[in-house]
Design a protein around this motif. Structure first.
Motif, mmCIF file in Angstrom:
data_model
loop_
_atom_site.group_PDB
_atom_site.id
_atom_site.type_symbol
_atom_site.label_atom_id
_atom_site.label_comp_id
_atom_site.label_asym_id
_atom_site.label_seq_id
_atom_site.Cartn_x
_atom_site.Cartn_y
_atom_site.Cartn_z
ATOM 1 N N ASN A 162 18.089 0.821 -68.469
ATOM 2 C CA ASN A 162 18.807 -0.312 -67.862
ATOM 3 C C ASN A 162 20.073 -0.687 -68.626
ATOM 4 O O ASN A 162 21.112 -0.970 -68.018
ATOM 5 C CB ASN A 162 17.883 -1.534 -67.772
ATOM 6 N N ASP A 163 19.998 -0.722 -69.965
ATOM 7 C CA ASP A 163 21.167 -1.098 -70.755
ATOM 8 C C ASP A 163 22.335 -0.142 -70.510
ATOM 9 O O ASP A 163 23.484 -0.558 -70.359
ATOM 10 C CB ASP A 163 20.817 -1.117 -72.248
ATOM 11 N N GLY A 164 22.024 1.150 -70.484
ATOM 12 C CA GLY A 164 23.076 2.129 -70.249
ATOM 13 C C GLY A 164 23.673 2.005 -68.855
ATOM 14 O O GLY A 164 24.890 2.163 -68.669
ATOM 15 N N ALA A 165 22.818 1.695 -67.868
ATOM 16 C CA ALA A 165 23.290 1.599 -66.483
ATOM 17 C C ALA A 165 24.250 0.423 -66.297
ATOM 18 O O ALA A 165 25.342 0.566 -65.732
ATOM 19 C CB ALA A 165 22.097 1.472 -65.541
ATOM 20 N N TYR A 166 23.864 -0.778 -66.786
ATOM 21 C CA TYR A 166 24.747 -1.935 -66.555
ATOM 22 C C TYR A 166 26.007 -1.852 -67.425
ATOM 23 O O TYR A 166 27.100 -2.253 -67.000
ATOM 24 C CB TYR A 166 23.994 -3.252 -66.788
ATOM 25 N N LYS A 167 25.871 -1.316 -68.665
ATOM 26 C CA LYS A 167 27.042 -1.215 -69.536
ATOM 27 C C LYS A 167 28.079 -0.239 -68.973
ATOM 28 O O LYS A 167 29.285 -0.473 -69.103
ATOM 29 C CB LYS A 167 26.616 -0.782 -70.944
ATOM 30 N N LYS A 181 37.115 -6.019 -60.178
ATOM 31 C CA LYS A 181 36.226 -6.960 -59.480
ATOM 32 C C LYS A 181 35.044 -6.220 -58.856
ATOM 33 O O LYS A 181 33.895 -6.689 -58.925
ATOM 34 C CB LYS A 181 37.018 -7.706 -58.407
ATOM 35 N N TYR A 182 35.308 -5.055 -58.252
ATOM 36 C CA TYR A 182 34.252 -4.253 -57.624
ATOM 37 C C TYR A 182 33.170 -3.891 -58.644
ATOM 38 O O TYR A 182 31.965 -4.042 -58.378
ATOM 39 C CB TYR A 182 34.871 -2.992 -57.023
ATOM 40 N N TYR A 183 33.590 -3.419 -59.823
ATOM 41 C CA TYR A 183 32.613 -2.980 -60.828
ATOM 42 C C TYR A 183 31.901 -4.163 -61.482
ATOM 43 O O TYR A 183 30.719 -4.061 -61.843
ATOM 44 C CB TYR A 183 33.295 -2.104 -61.882
ATOM 45 N N TYR A 184 32.590 -5.291 -61.651
ATOM 46 C CA TYR A 184 31.918 -6.472 -62.203
ATOM 47 C C TYR A 184 30.827 -6.959 -61.251
ATOM 48 O O TYR A 184 29.729 -7.337 -61.682
ATOM 49 C CB TYR A 184 32.924 -7.590 -62.465
ATOM 50 N N ASN A 185 31.122 -6.967 -59.960
ATOM 51 C CA ASN A 185 30.111 -7.380 -58.978
ATOM 52 C C ASN A 185 28.946 -6.391 -58.949
ATOM 53 O O ASN A 185 27.785 -6.793 -58.784
ATOM 54 C CB ASN A 185 30.739 -7.497 -57.591
ATOM 55 N N LYS A 186 29.236 -5.077 -59.099
ATOM 56 C CA LYS A 186 28.161 -4.092 -59.174
ATOM 57 C C LYS A 186 27.308 -4.315 -60.425
ATOM 58 O O LYS A 186 26.084 -4.156 -60.394
ATOM 59 C CB LYS A 186 28.747 -2.677 -59.195
ATOM 60 N N THR A 187 27.966 -4.685 -61.535
ATOM 61 C CA THR A 187 27.227 -4.996 -62.777
ATOM 62 C C THR A 187 26.267 -6.150 -62.546
ATOM 63 O O THR A 187 25.092 -6.095 -62.950
ATOM 64 C CB THR A 187 28.210 -5.362 -63.906
ATOM 65 N N ILE A 188 26.771 -7.217 -61.915
ATOM 66 C CA ILE A 188 25.938 -8.405 -61.649
ATOM 67 C C ILE A 188 24.770 -8.045 -60.730
ATOM 68 O O ILE A 188 23.625 -8.430 -60.976
ATOM 69 C CB ILE A 188 26.798 -9.527 -61.032
ATOM 70 N N LYS A 230 20.833 -8.180 -61.849
ATOM 71 C CA LYS A 230 19.864 -9.050 -61.159
ATOM 72 C C LYS A 230 18.662 -8.236 -60.693
ATOM 73 O O LYS A 230 17.509 -8.660 -60.830
ATOM 74 C CB LYS A 230 20.531 -9.729 -59.968
ATOM 75 N N GLN A 231 18.937 -7.039 -60.129
ATOM 76 C CA GLN A 231 17.865 -6.191 -59.619
ATOM 77 C C GLN A 231 16.939 -5.724 -60.744
ATOM 78 O O GLN A 231 15.717 -5.706 -60.592
ATOM 79 C CB GLN A 231 18.481 -4.988 -58.906
ATOM 80 N N SER A 232 17.521 -5.361 -61.887
ATOM 81 C CA SER A 232 16.723 -4.865 -63.018
ATOM 82 C C SER A 232 16.279 -5.987 -63.958
ATOM 83 O O SER A 232 15.664 -5.715 -64.988
ATOM 84 C CB SER A 232 17.539 -3.833 -63.805
ATOM 85 N N LYS A 233 16.639 -7.225 -63.610
ATOM 86 C CA LYS A 233 16.270 -8.409 -64.410
ATOM 87 C C LYS A 233 16.788 -8.298 -65.847
ATOM 88 O O LYS A 233 16.098 -8.615 -66.813
ATOM 89 C CB LYS A 233 14.757 -8.613 -64.404
ATOM 90 N N THR A 234 18.037 -7.797 -65.946
ATOM 91 C CA THR A 234 18.699 -7.709 -67.253
ATOM 92 C C THR A 234 19.632 -8.909 -67.375
ATOM 93 O O THR A 234 20.783 -8.873 -66.944
ATOM 94 C CB THR A 234 19.491 -6.389 -67.377
ATOM 95 N N LEU A 235 19.134 -9.995 -67.965
ATOM 96 C CA LEU A 235 19.856 -11.268 -67.967
ATOM 97 C C LEU A 235 21.191 -11.183 -68.708
ATOM 98 O O LEU A 235 22.204 -11.717 -68.254
ATOM 99 C CB LEU A 235 18.980 -12.357 -68.598
ATOM 100 N N ILE A 236 21.216 -10.469 -69.834
ATOM 101 C CA ILE A 236 22.452 -10.381 -70.621
ATOM 102 C C ILE A 236 23.525 -9.615 -69.854
ATOM 103 O O ILE A 236 24.720 -9.947 -69.916
ATOM 104 C CB ILE A 236 22.173 -9.719 -71.998
#
Length: 633
Positions: A61-66, A85-92, A96-102
């Motif tokens: 998960n960390d590697g995916a969101y980073k 903006k597109y990638y920031y929204n994909k990050t969010i 949320k889906q993976s419950k990675t709060l940070i």
């Protein structure tokens, strides 16, 4: 059955090793991508896309969101805000889906940064506030401080000095937990705020603090803003030549900073300083560069400011038509930038007004209901006057009794508190007297007995060996050696009575030195460990702690028959836990209060207002001392 279990365990162990290997390889690939961000961003983006796909396969998960987040940052740095903006929204969304709060919080804060660069302040504020709430859940003080700092810069665009300073001070509340780069940037922002309020000396002091951290940390970003802030200082003092020198130095660093918005802003500032310094050609040169960069990053706010600046320059050189056209373009942009800000401000004020009005209405209703309630109570009291009068006398008597009882309790508490203070004073006087006596005896041993032994040794060494027989010469040598050993023992006793290392180097080094001396023995070994951040205490408190450890180790050496022992210091926030353990034969805990050594230890424990727990068995003994660092002197 055992074979099946072992087989399953082997498969699980192998899968863990494979997952760890995948994670390490992904991290290395991300580090490689980061190295390309500045000079070859297109390669960095390809590598981040690859690490994202690998992270999804490895369920990392960390590697995916980073990977998504860093892609957005690369696009933001090169001024492609729609892609960012597109990638920031994909990050969010992924976080949320993976419950990675940070990851979700970092997505929001970078989205807010992007909106701020574009001049969309309402969305910037909205996303900063969301990120702060998420960072508070993760308890990440550093990122909370950064978000408050970013929020202050948004309100700086409104020239709302009160809110700017408010959020900067909230950011400074977390200053002790920031690294040197973040703290230096925060000092710079506070200095700029003070500069706008014309508190020049205070602003310069903050810039100097930022400069010190810049030299220590060796950060390009911090160095850039430190140099630029000095340019702002001299510009505000109308010392344009000095200001230009600092701004030009900052411009040289701007490409290494890899922040297009900051470079564009600095070009705009340089254009203005050169204009004020009557260097119109330079002003036009930097203004034209700033305009080109503003169009590249599509920032309405910067376009509005730069067009207005260029209009002023062209008017100065007599090109009135060109100046008029640019000014018209600037005002068209101003409507789109400033009106949104005004709407936002009016919305905030309206919300505040409606809230206050609603609160006032509720308060008035509460007052009205309270008055009706009092009238009803008054009417009932008039009807039941005689009954209430009788009951009042009873209650008055009970009240007087209760009052005197409570007063007596307070007095008793005061007496107990005074007794406790007197007891503490007695303990302090006892410990001070003991330490003074130790110091006196140590001085007497060192200066008196040790000096006498040295003098005797010197006199014996001057004897002529030629007139002595072989036996006398041998005895003389033995006597001198015995005096040498006695001097060493006297010095050791003197040092144990009053170790100078506490005064010179503090508690930790003193305990280390004490353990080293004990470890000179082959039959007994002692280990010393420390964890957490060392907290310096008063020399008196550190001496008391040293004496406790010294007494415990002495008891171990005398009674435990141990071959190994350990001393451990563990600093946790506002508490210090000291553990002394041995592998000796143990003892009966009910009998320990009878010994003088234990009474000395307990006296010092009481002085520190600490807690002592003892666990003992045939496998050894463990002493644990808990000290509240907020209560010790």
């Amino acid at each position: 059955m055992n074979k099946i279990f072992l087989h399953l365990f082997f498969l699980f162990f192998c899968s863990v090793l494979v997952a760890q290997k995948d994670t390490i390889s992904i991290q290395k690939l991300m580090d490689e991508a980061y190295s390309f961000e500045q000079n070859q961003p297109e390669i960095a983006l390809k590598l981040y896309k690859q690490t994202h796909q690998l992270s999804l396969k490895a369920n990392y998960n960390d590697g995916a969101y980073k990977s998504l987040l860093y892609s957005g940052i690369v696009y933001s740095n090169i001024g492609k805000y729609d892609s960012a903006k597109y990638y920031y929204n994909k990050t969010i969304g992924y976080s949320k889906q993976s419950k990675t709060l940070i990851g979700e919080a970092k997505g929001y804060v970078n989205l807010a940064n992007m909106y701020q660069f574009k001049g969309d302040y309402p969305n910037a504020i909205k996303n900063y506030i969301i990120s702060i709430k998420l960072f508070e859940k993760t308890k990440d003080s550093v990122l909370i401080s950064q978000s408050y700092q970013n929020l202050s810069s948004v309100y700086n665009s409104f020239k709302n000095e009160k809110l700017v300073l408010f959020y900067l001070k909230k950011a400074e509340d977390y200053g002790t937990k920031l690294n040197k780069e973040q703290l230096g940037l925060l000092y710079g922002d506070i200095g700029l705020m003070l500069l706008r309020q014309e508190h020049f000396n205070d602003a310069f002091a903050y810039f100097k603090k930022s400069e010190v951290l810049s030299k220590e940390y060796k950060s390009i970003r911090l160095n850039y803003f430190t140099i630029r802030n000095f340019g702002e200082y001299y510009n505000s003092k109308n010392d344009y030549n000095t200001a230009i020198m600092y701004y030009e130095d900052a411009l040289k660093l701007s490409d290494s900073l890899n922040d297009t918005f900051q470079k564009d802003d600095l070009l705009y500032i340089l254009s203005g300083v050169y204009f004020n310094n009557n260097n119109i050609s330079k002003a036009l040169y930097y203004g034209t560069q700033a305009l080109s960069l503003a169009k590249q990053i599509d920032s309405d706010e910067m376009l509005h400011l730069i067009l207005k600046r260029l209009s002023t320059i062209y008017y100065k050189i007599g090109q009135n038509q060109k100046a008029y056209q640019l000014l018209e373009q600037s005002y068209n942009l101003k409507d789109s930038v400033i009106n949104d800000d005004h709407i936002k401000q009016m919305s905030l004020l309206q919300t505040k007004f409606e809230t206050e009005k609603k609160d006032k209405s509720i308060a008035e209703q509460q007052v009205k209901l309270k008055k009706q309630e009092l009238d009803l109570i008054k009417s009932q009291k008039e009807k039941q006057l005689y009954f209430i009068a009788s009951l009042g006398l009873i209650l008055l008597s009970l009240g007087i009794w209760y009052f005197y009882r409570q007063r007596q309790k307070i007095k008793n508490k005061e007496i107990i508190a005074l007794q406790q203070q007197q007891e503490i004073a007695k303990l302090e006087a006892l410990i001070d007297g003991e330490e003074k006596e130790r110091r006196r005896i140590a001085q007497e041993l060192h200066d008196g007995l040790n000096g006498d032994l040295s003098a005797i040794k010197y006199r014996l060494s001057t004897l002529e060996e030629s007139g002595l027989s072989a036996i006398d010469t041998e005895n003389l040598t033995k006597v001198i050696n015995m005096i040498n050993e006695s001097c060493a023992q006297v010095r050791s006793i003197s040092h144990n009575l009053m170790p100078s290392s506490i005064l010179d180097y503090g508690l930790i080094e003193s305990v280390k030195e004490y353990c080293v001396k004990i470890n000179n023995s082959d039959s007994f070994k002692i280990e010393f460990q420390t964890f957490g951040n060392y907290v310096s205490l008063s020399k008196k408190t550190e001496t008391v702690i040293y004496r406790i450890i010294q007494e415990l180790v002495t008891n171990i050496l005398k009674h435990s028959k141990a071959t190994e022992a350990m001393i451990q210091f563990n600093y946790r926030e506002d508490e210090l836990f000291i553990t002394v353990e041995d592998n000796g034969i143990g003892f009966d805990k009910n009998a320990i209060s009878k010994g003088i050594g234990h009474k000395n230890i307990q006296t010092r424990i009481d002085f520190l207002n600490a807690q002592l727990d003892v666990e003992s068995s045939s496998a050894g003994t463990s002493y644990t001392i808990s000290i509240d660092l907020n209560t010790v002197k």
